[in-house]
Write an enzyme that holds these catalytic residues in place. Structure first.
Site, PDB file in Angstrom:
ATOM      1  N   TRP A  34       1.035  -0.793   0.150  1.00 32.34           N
ATOM      2  CA  TRP A  34       0.158  -0.064  -0.301  1.00 32.34           C
ATOM      3  C   TRP A  34       0.731   1.430   0.137  1.00 32.34           C
ATOM      4  O   TRP A  34       2.067   1.000   0.683  1.00 32.34           O
ATOM      5  CB  TRP A  34      -0.518  -0.530   1.180  1.00 32.34           C
ATOM      6  CG  TRP A  34      -1.855   1.176   1.525  1.00 32.34           C
ATOM      7  CD1 TRP A  34      -3.326   1.325   1.263  1.00 32.34           C
ATOM      8  CD2 TRP A  34      -1.698   2.116   1.793  1.00 32.34           C
ATOM      9  NE1 TRP A  34      -3.598   2.900   1.495  1.00 32.34           N
ATOM     10  CE2 TRP A  34      -2.699   3.134   2.289  1.00 32.34           C
ATOM     11  CE3 TRP A  34      -0.437   2.627   2.627  1.00 32.34           C
ATOM     12  CZ2 TRP A  34      -2.491   4.876   2.721  1.00 32.34           C
ATOM     13  CZ3 TRP A  34      -0.222   3.821   3.164  1.00 32.34           C
ATOM     14  CH2 TRP A  34      -1.528   4.608   3.245  1.00 32.34           C
ATOM     15  N   SER A 100       4.382  -6.006   2.933  1.00 33.14           N
ATOM     16  CA  SER A 100       3.434  -5.422   3.505  1.00 33.14           C
ATOM     17  C   SER A 100       1.887  -5.359   3.443  1.00 33.14           C
ATOM     18  O   SER A 100       1.598  -6.399   4.366  1.00 33.14           O
ATOM     19  CB  SER A 100       3.588  -3.819   2.908  1.00 33.14           C
ATOM     20  OG  SER A 100       3.379  -2.502   3.474  1.00 33.14           O
ATOM     21  N   MET A 101       1.379  -4.498   2.733  1.00 36.54           N
ATOM     22  CA  MET A 101      -0.388  -5.295   3.167  1.00 36.54           C
ATOM     23  C   MET A 101      -0.818  -6.071   2.906  1.00 36.54           C
ATOM     24  O   MET A 101      -1.242  -7.262   2.768  1.00 36.54           O
ATOM     25  CB  MET A 101      -0.928  -3.974   2.175  1.00 36.54           C
ATOM     26  CG  MET A 101      -1.726  -3.975   2.655  1.00 36.54           C
ATOM     27  SD  MET A 101      -3.169  -2.626   1.699  1.00 36.54           S
ATOM     28  CE  MET A 101      -4.997  -3.734   1.734  1.00 36.54           C
ATOM     29  N   ASP A 229      13.320  -0.890   9.825  1.00 32.96           N
ATOM     30  CA  ASP A 229      12.154  -1.093   9.269  1.00 32.96           C
ATOM     31  C   ASP A 229      11.029  -0.002   9.721  1.00 32.96           C
ATOM     32  O   ASP A 229      10.638  -0.202  10.566  1.00 32.96           O
ATOM     33  CB  ASP A 229      10.885  -2.134   8.364  1.00 32.96           C
ATOM     34  CG  ASP A 229       9.683  -2.352   8.241  1.00 32.96           C
ATOM     35  OD1 ASP A 229       9.696  -1.021   8.305  1.00 32.96           O
ATOM     36  OD2 ASP A 229       9.465  -3.097   6.792  1.00 32.96           O
ATOM     37  N   HIS A 258      11.566  -0.452   4.897  1.00 33.29           N
ATOM     38  CA  HIS A 258      10.429  -0.514   4.668  1.00 33.29           C
ATOM     39  C   HIS A 258      10.387  -0.681   3.381  1.00 33.29           C
ATOM     40  O   HIS A 258      10.129  -2.107   2.593  1.00 33.29           O
ATOM     41  CB  HIS A 258       9.224   0.140   5.315  1.00 33.29           C
ATOM     42  CG  HIS A 258       7.776  -0.879   4.524  1.00 33.29           C
ATOM     43  ND1 HIS A 258       7.660  -1.609   5.546  1.00 33.29           N
ATOM     44  CD2 HIS A 258       7.072  -0.530   3.617  1.00 33.29           C
ATOM     45  CE1 HIS A 258       6.724  -2.128   5.605  1.00 33.29           C
ATOM     46  NE2 HIS A 258       5.533  -1.256   3.982  1.00 33.29           N
TER      47      HIS A 258
END
Length: 278
Positions: A34, A100-101, A229, A258
């Site tokens: 995202w 991530s998402m 991150d 990240h």
């Protein structure tokens, strides 16, 4: 390049943009973070294709070149979209890589649709097991104040928010780990997202509890994370996911932010290819 149609009831067909390198190699499906799109995997696709894999990326509904729907931004629907993609392309022996998402989609996909089509999974800088900091999840890395700050920033000035967010995305502390051109490319992908999709997906990845999903994962699993991150910190996410999935492997990239699939693409790709080869 193609479109896959996800069917979720009458008058609710959703067209997902898919890029597929094709070929006879084992399929690797890359699920983006995202608020980006499948194009965010530009550092991984050539390396995977050169190693002989069939590489599939797609834009999540509401992002990139996929349909901007008015609903469907919960993880049940998003995992159903992933199932539609695997079914329509008839993919088996698949490795899912969720960034991530996208790691949430991997976890929910397994618990909702099983592992018959899967060979292995990768959680890369991923949001499971549970981002929200609550009374029963004190290790959750996302507190209410930060979540509210994100929401307010998106609603008040999207462009300013994306400028700030991409800086944090690619930084360890105050040290930006990518070129300015790479950061601007990420901003351009963010700008393709639908406003409703960004807000509702932010709520989804921030508040969905995957602790009940992770024990369903029994295929070989790699947890891949940046040691620096600051968006989805390893201690509150990747470390706990590794502990929750029996037999999983973990690889932490030192001093990586990240967005380490871009900033530390060489080590990211090496760890991924090593895992895929086994």
């Amino acid at each position: 390049m193609a479109e896959v149609t996800a069917h979720h009831g009458l008058f609710k067909d959703t067209h997902l943009h898919v890029d597929d390198t094709g070929g006879t190699g084992r399929p690797v499906v890359l699920i983006h973070g995202w608020p980006l799109s499948g194009e965010s995997w530009s550092e991984q696709v050539p390396a995977l294709e050169a190693a002989g894999y069939r590489v599939v990326t797609y834009d999540r509904r509401g992002f990139g070149r996929s349909d901007k729907t008015r609903s469907g931004y919960d993880y049940d629907t998003l995992s159903d979209d992933l199932q539609a993609l695997l079914t329509e392309l008839d993919l088996t022996d698949v490795t899912l890589v969720g960034f991530s998402m996208g790691g949430g989609e991997v976890a929910r996909y397994v618990s909702r649709h099983g592992q018959d089509r899967l060979r292995s999974v990768v959680f890369a800088a991923a949001v499971p097991p549970y981002m929200a900091q609550t009374d029963d999840n004190p290790e959750g890395p996302l507190d209410d104040a930060t979540a509210q700050q994100f929401e307010d920033g998106l609603k008040s000035d999207r462009s300013a928010f994306f400028d700030q967010f991409t800086t944090q995305f690619f930084s360890v502390g105050d040290d930006l780990k990518v070129t300015e051109a790479q950061r601007q490319q990420a901003i351009a992908l963010c700008e393709q997202s639908d406003e409703k999709a960004t807000l509702e997906c932010m709520e989804a990845f921030g508040t969905t509890d995957f602790r009940g999903d992770l024990p369903s994962v029994t295929v070989p699993t790699l947890v891949l994370h940046g040691g620096g991150d600051g968006v989805v910190p390893f201690e509150g996410s990747g470390k706990r996911t590794h502990e929750a999935i029996a037999g999983s492997e973990v690889h932490v990239v030192d001093d990586a932010p990240h967005g380490f699939n871009v900033s530390h693409a060489r080590e990211f790709n090496a760890a991924l290819l090593d895992f895929l080869a086994r």
